[in-house]
Design a protein around this motif. Structure first.
Motif, PDB file in Angstrom:
ATOM      1  N   VAL A 170      27.586 -83.828  62.765  1.00 26.44           N
ATOM      2  CA  VAL A 170      27.459 -83.815  61.133  1.00 26.44           C
ATOM      3  C   VAL A 170      28.697 -84.793  60.796  1.00 26.44           C
ATOM      4  N   HIS A 171      29.641 -84.951  61.214  1.00 24.97           N
ATOM      5  CA  HIS A 171      30.741 -85.957  60.674  1.00 24.97           C
ATOM      6  C   HIS A 171      30.267 -87.050  61.131  1.00 24.97           C
ATOM      7  N   LYS A 172      29.726 -87.597  62.163  1.00 23.72           N
ATOM      8  CA  LYS A 172      29.127 -88.892  62.240  1.00 23.72           C
ATOM      9  C   LYS A 172      27.915 -89.516  61.239  1.00 23.72           C
ATOM     10  N   LYS A 173      27.058 -88.096  60.772  1.00 27.55           N
ATOM     11  CA  LYS A 173      26.085 -88.536  59.985  1.00 27.55           C
ATOM     12  C   LYS A 173      26.749 -88.830  58.584  1.00 27.55           C
ATOM     13  N   TYR A 174      27.716 -88.099  58.123  1.00 18.99           N
ATOM     14  CA  TYR A 174      28.318 -87.916  56.807  1.00 18.99           C
ATOM     15  C   TYR A 174      29.575 -88.127  56.424  1.00 18.99           C
ATOM     16  N   GLY A 175      30.403 -88.187  57.499  1.00 19.33           N
ATOM     17  CA  GLY A 175      31.978 -88.456  57.585  1.00 19.33           C
ATOM     18  C   GLY A 175      32.099 -89.689  56.523  1.00 19.33           C
ATOM     19  N   LYS A 176      31.286 -90.920  56.663  1.00 21.71           N
ATOM     20  CA  LYS A 176      31.769 -92.040  55.881  1.00 21.71           C
ATOM     21  C   LYS A 176      31.355 -91.857  54.227  1.00 21.71           C
TER      22      LYS A 176
ATOM     23  N   ARG B 269      27.999 -81.162  48.754  1.00 24.11           N
ATOM     24  CA  ARG B 269      28.488 -80.027  47.775  1.00 24.11           C
ATOM     25  C   ARG B 269      29.691 -79.066  48.752  1.00 24.11           C
ATOM     26  N   ALA B 270      29.035 -78.862  49.914  1.00 27.33           N
ATOM     27  CA  ALA B 270      30.110 -78.171  50.828  1.00 27.33           C
ATOM     28  C   ALA B 270      31.529 -78.601  50.988  1.00 27.33           C
ATOM     29  N   ARG B 271      31.349 -80.014  51.142  1.00 27.61           N
ATOM     30  CA  ARG B 271      32.462 -80.859  51.361  1.00 27.61           C
ATOM     31  C   ARG B 271      33.403 -80.813  50.276  1.00 27.61           C
ATOM     32  N   ARG B 272      32.607 -80.842  48.851  1.00 25.32           N
ATOM     33  CA  ARG B 272      33.487 -81.077  47.693  1.00 25.32           C
ATOM     34  C   ARG B 272      34.273 -79.621  47.393  1.00 25.32           C
ATOM     35  N   GLN B 273      33.597 -78.741  48.127  1.00 21.45           N
ATOM     36  CA  GLN B 273      34.197 -77.356  47.813  1.00 21.45           C
ATOM     37  C   GLN B 273      34.903 -76.749  48.996  1.00 21.45           C
ATOM     38  N   GLY B 274      35.290 -77.829  49.838  1.00 19.05           N
ATOM     39  CA  GLY B 274      36.443 -77.907  50.876  1.00 19.05           C
ATOM     40  C   GLY B 274      36.068 -77.362  52.102  1.00 19.05           C
ATOM     41  N   TRP B 275      34.817 -77.143  52.469  1.00 17.24           N
ATOM     42  CA  TRP B 275      34.351 -76.614  53.608  1.00 17.24           C
ATOM     43  C   TRP B 275      34.640 -77.741  54.703  1.00 17.24           C
ATOM     44  N   SER B 276      35.016 -77.068  56.081  1.00 18.64           N
ATOM     45  CA  SER B 276      35.317 -77.962  57.081  1.00 18.64           C
ATOM     46  C   SER B 276      34.053 -78.681  57.864  1.00 18.64           C
ATOM     47  N   TRP B 277      34.093 -79.765  58.378  1.00 14.63           N
ATOM     48  CA  TRP B 277      33.031 -80.018  59.103  1.00 14.63           C
ATOM     49  C   TRP B 277      32.447 -79.060  60.135  1.00 14.63           C
ATOM     50  N   GLN B 278      33.497 -78.200  60.614  1.00 13.93           N
ATOM     51  CA  GLN B 278      32.855 -77.291  61.639  1.00 13.93           C
ATOM     52  C   GLN B 278      32.157 -76.154  61.026  1.00 13.93           C
ATOM     53  N   GLN B 279      32.645 -75.688  59.727  1.00 11.49           N
ATOM     54  CA  GLN B 279      31.924 -74.822  58.973  1.00 11.49           C
ATOM     55  C   GLN B 279      30.298 -75.307  58.773  1.00 11.49           C
ATOM     56  N   ILE B 280      30.456 -76.300  58.404  1.00 10.31           N
ATOM     57  CA  ILE B 280      29.019 -77.200  57.915  1.00 10.31           C
ATOM     58  C   ILE B 280      28.113 -77.060  59.171  1.00 10.31           C
TER      59      ILE B 280
ATOM     60  N   LEU C  46      24.423 -75.564  60.073  1.00 10.14           N
ATOM     61  CA  LEU C  46      23.389 -76.372  60.185  1.00 10.14           C
ATOM     62  C   LEU C  46      22.695 -76.338  61.891  1.00 10.14           C
ATOM     63  N   GLY C  47      23.459 -75.706  62.554  1.00 18.88           N
ATOM     64  CA  GLY C  47      23.030 -75.344  63.846  1.00 18.88           C
ATOM     65  C   GLY C  47      23.375 -76.862  64.746  1.00 18.88           C
ATOM     66  N   VAL C  48      24.192 -77.627  64.489  1.00 17.29           N
ATOM     67  CA  VAL C  48      24.361 -78.756  65.149  1.00 17.29           C
ATOM     68  C   VAL C  48      26.053 -78.891  65.557  1.00 17.29           C
ATOM     69  N   THR C  49      26.204 -79.911  66.161  1.00 20.00           N
ATOM     70  CA  THR C  49      27.776 -79.943  66.610  1.00 20.00           C
ATOM     71  C   THR C  49      28.640 -80.691  65.557  1.00 20.00           C
TER      72      THR C  49
END
Lengths: 75, 173
Positions: free
Chosen positions: A62-68, A40-51, A55-58
């Protein structure tokens, strides 16, 4: 068995099987919620850094887990 | 092989796809065939009803085996029903179960085995047609199947299930 009895049993590890199942279920629950919220955050235009910050991770984690799966979602 | 299936058993096999999809599975497993067999009106449903188990309880047991256990979460004060309602209000129906928009088509080896065993059960019980009762018997026949493990997690022994199918057949006759 009342709710309180059940709670005491699980928390007191008198019944490790139920306590462990609760742990597994919480993990599954957290994983599913995370996937839904990240998408949902990506759909709303959030950057990977903001997410990642939320979440308190790098960002990489988060990109590795959800990027694809959610990286190329068109809003 | 499906030409020997009764209409309710065919419906169950078709419905297994939807059950698998609704539970977020990548493939149709023996537990989804079992669940579908109990959802359609037939011998399997009557047998499990006789044992005090409804289709919804069975669905809950399937979900529990895949990591979302209502009872275990309730034991630490988490109401999964309330969580599900909130999540579905935001993300849509089936969101928490990671439901797929398109139901899977492929059967797991476990599910294929269950269908084979149902055929063998029909031969063993000297019945020409395979009905949902045979699907339920097949579930307890396969020692390693997810279907059998699901029934066992509900406290149902193999013998209790076999007896209940026998009773349901006798009633239907």
């Amino acid at each position: 068995m009342t709710g309180t009895d059940t709670l005491l049993t699980a928390a007191g590890a008198a019944e490790p099987a139920e306590g462990l199942r609760a742990v597994r279920s919480l993990r599954t629950l957290a994983d599913r919620l995370e996937a839904l919220q990240v998408e949902r955050a990506r759909r709303q235009g959030w950057s990977w850094q903001q997410i990642a910050d939320c979440l308190g991770v790098t960002r990489q984690a988060v990109h590795k887990k959800y990027g694809k799966t959610t990286g190329r979602v068109v809003p | 092989m499906f030409e020997r299936f009764t209409q309710d058993a065919r419906d169950a096999v078709t419905r297994a796809r939807d059950e698998a999809g609704a539970l977020g599975a990548e493939r149709i497993g023996s537990e989804h065939v079992l669940l579908a067999a109990v959802r359609v009106d037939g011998v399997a449903q009557q047998a499990l009803t006789g044992l005090g188990i409804g289709a919804d309880a069975l669905a809950q047991a399937v979900r529990a085996r895949h990591g979302l256990d209502d009872d275990a979460l309730a034991s630490i004060g988490v109401d999964l029903g309330a969580v599900r309602a909130q999540v579905e209000a935001t993300f849509g129906e089936g969101a928490l179960d990671a439901a797929h928009r398109t139901a899977p088509r492929a059967l797991t080896p476990d599910a294929k085995k269950l269908l084979e065993l149902a055929l063998r059960e029909a031969i063993r019980t000297e019945r020409r047609r395979i009905d949902t009762g045979h699907l339920l018997l097949a579930a307890v026949r396969a020692p390693e199947s997810a279907a059998r493990a699901t029934l066992s997690s509900l406290g149902l022994s193999d013998d209790a299930v076999r007896d209940a199918v026998g009773v349901a057949w006798a009633r239907a006759a």
